[in-house]
Enzyme design. Structure first.
Site, short mmCIF file in Angstrom:
data_model
loop_
_atom_site.label_atom_id
_atom_site.label_comp_id
_atom_site.label_asym_id
_atom_site.label_seq_id
_atom_site.Cartn_x
_atom_site.Cartn_y
_atom_site.Cartn_z
N LYS A 187 0.95 -1.30 -0.24
CA LYS A 187 0.01 -0.01 0.00
C LYS A 187 1.00 1.32 0.04
O LYS A 187 1.95 1.24 -0.02
CB LYS A 187 -1.08 -0.07 1.16
CG LYS A 187 -1.74 -1.34 0.97
CD LYS A 187 -3.02 -0.99 0.08
CE LYS A 187 -3.82 -2.59 -0.34
NZ LYS A 187 -4.35 -3.13 0.68
C1 LIG Z 1 -5.61 -4.21 0.91
C2 LIG Z 1 -7.01 -3.96 0.96
C3 LIG Z 1 -7.76 -4.53 2.03
C4 LIG Z 1 -7.03 -5.15 3.29
O1 LIG Z 1 -6.08 -4.27 3.99
P1 LIG Z 1 -5.41 -5.31 4.90
O2 LIG Z 1 -4.50 -4.20 5.70
O3 LIG Z 1 -4.50 -6.24 3.91
O4 LIG Z 1 -6.18 -6.00 5.68
C5 LIG Z 1 -9.17 -3.95 1.83
N1 LIG Z 1 -9.82 -3.32 0.86
C6 LIG Z 1 -8.99 -3.19 -0.29
C7 LIG Z 1 -9.62 -2.45 -1.24
C8 LIG Z 1 -7.62 -3.49 -0.18
O5 LIG Z 1 -6.91 -3.12 -1.31
#
Ligand SMILES: *Cc1c(COP(=O)(O)O)cnc(C)c1O
Length: 385
Positions: A187
């Site tokens: 991210k």
């Molecule tokens: C990455 C992601 C999540 C989950 O995030 P985590 O921190 O891995 O639990 C939820 N929604 C979207 C759209 C994502 O891209």
């Protein structure tokens, strides 16, 4: 060893500041939730502009679960969300025994279609979860107005959107009930695994803090200040184990300081792609609205109908040239669990289905050089031949 010539799809950028802060946590002896997690929460509130509460958790999935739980969503309730997302957005609805109602996306934004949301409302509908796909905000002005009209709660899945703005306001500061950010490895900022729930509602924040740590009526933080003997606590609900460690928060504190510089680097790469791909049979990603910030978490291109090869062939050709690509997303209506449980078909989601069949995401991360971008662009040209 990794292949020197392979350009991966995503890579985190972790500096000496993060490393030193993690080491200081390790040396301090306080490795789980403590002063660093608390600092990360207050830094996060300050970054967004204040007036909010932030609850640090060990994933965005955990934060989304806590947000919906704090709203009191349960069996018999419906929550409307988009099919064009990662499964985490919807699975947390099932954790609570409620049912997701999936709607299509708007072709111009690839975010939830507000008209489709309104058409999907039933007497059982309790909440809406929009996703700011790729880091471009959903149409929150219309969505929030519509939610207010129907007395529905809104929780933003902001996993892609740090920093993103909507009508000039930072995602996280809008009038929705809860917003949840992700700090997963790929991210825009990362703590390895981690997330942040933000809300203006003190009751939601209080509930999320209790449920984040086993339903204990006070936080481990209170051990610094509590007057009661430190062994004493009370369980007020069957909570979860969702707290963020100080090791993760140590990374987060420094990643957050770089969030704006990271966004500028990502926007620079996106602009290079936009320019270099302009004359190719490729539909470029949706831009943000005039004057708004796009986090550029993802650079999602769509193969024009005139391109004779399939998306899968295109991705294979990119890999053959040493370029990692990804697909965002295999829509939820195509996954066996969601498809079979809710009797979903591609015909119900024509926009998402068409996008899925023709899109892929190109590498985009802060450690890419302009030469790396050129390499990707030549590979795209070669793959189109
Ligand atoms: C990455 C992601 C999540 C989950 O995030 P985590 O921190 O891995 O639990 C939820 N929604 C979207 C759209 C994502 O891209």
């Amino acid at each position: 060893m990794t292949n020197q010539n392979f350009l991966p799809f995503a890579l985190p950028e972790i500096g000496e500041e993060e490393i030193a802060e993690v080491v200081s946590s390790l040396r301090s002896g306080w490795v789980t939730t403590g002063p660093k997690a608390k600092q990360f929460e207050s830094d996060f509130v300050e970054y967004l502009g204040g007036g909010l509460e932030a609850v640090a958790v060990n994933s965005a999935t955990a934060g989304l679960h806590l947000g919906l739980e704090a709203m009191g969503i349960g069996p018999g309730d419906e929550v409307i969300t988009t099919t064009h997302t990662f499964t985490a957005t919807a699975e947390i609805i099932r954790y609570l025994g409620a049912d997701p109602v999936f709607v299509d996306v708007d072709a111009n934004t690839l975010c939830i279609d507000v008209d489709a949301v309104e058409a999907a409302i039933t007497p059982r509908t309790k909440a809406i979860i929009p996703v700011h796909f790729a880091g471009r905000s959903a149409d929150m002005d219309r969505l929030l107005a519509m939610a207010k009209k129907h007395d529905l709660r809104v929780m933003e899945d902001a996993a892609h959107s740090l920093p993103t703005t909507c009508s000039g306001k930072m995602i996280g500061t809008l009038d929705s009930d809860v917003t949840v950010f992700s700090f997963y490895a790929n991210k825009t900022i990362t703590t390895g695994e981690g997330g942040m729930l933000v809300t203006r509602d003190p009751e939601i924040a209080k509930r999320a803090r209790v449920m984040r740590l086993h339903g204990i009526n006070r936080d481990a933080f209170d051990r610094f200040t509590a007057k009661a003997p430190s062994w004493y606590y009370e369980i007020v609900a069957p909570g979860f184990k969702y707290n963020m460690t100080d090791i993760a928060a140590s990374m987060g504190i420094h990643q957050l300081k770089k969030a704006n510089a990271f966004q500028q680097k990502r926007a620079h790469i996106a602009a290079l792609y936009d320019e270099a791909l302009a004359d190719l049979p490729i539909v470029k990603p949706p831009q943000s609205a005039e004057g708004d910030i796009h986090s550029w978490h993802l650079y999602v291109i769509q193969l024009d109908d005139s391109v004779a090869i399939t998306r899968d062939q295109f991705v294979e050709r990119m890999f053959a040239q040493g370029i990692g690509c990804s697909v965002h997303y295999i829509p939820l209506h195509l996954h066996p669990y969601w498809r079979d449980t809710y009797k979903l078909t591609p015909e119900m989601f024509p926009v998402s289905q068409r996008i899925y069949e023709r899109t892929l995401s190109l590498p985009l991360y802060t450690r890419m050089t302009d030469d790396d971008v050129k390499r990707v662009v030549s590979a795209v040209k070669e793959a189109l031949k």
